[in-house]
Design a protein around this motif. Sequence first.
Motif: not given
Length: 84
Positions: A31, A35, A65, A68, A70-72, A74
């Motif tokens: 992730n 990013a 997002r 970022d 920490d965003y998962d 996708h």
Amino acid sequence: MGRTKDFADVIHAKLAVDPILADKVEDAEFNAEIAMDVYELRKQAGLTQRELAERVGTQQSVISRIEDADYDGHSRGLLRRIAK
């Protein structure tokens, strides 16, 4: 095995015995790479988040997002559109 003060050795040892933790670390790394890649390529193209969003048919907040680490959540389809 003696004690070590090398942080990398400690982490590698923990990952070697805990496959669930290893999977989580791998997911977090993936992730973070997405990013960073999207951010760097967008900047190289001279685009704002809003401009990239317009080009790929989404909203600026979605690009934010994705950038970022920490965003998962996708979406492969959206990532393909960004790549094009």
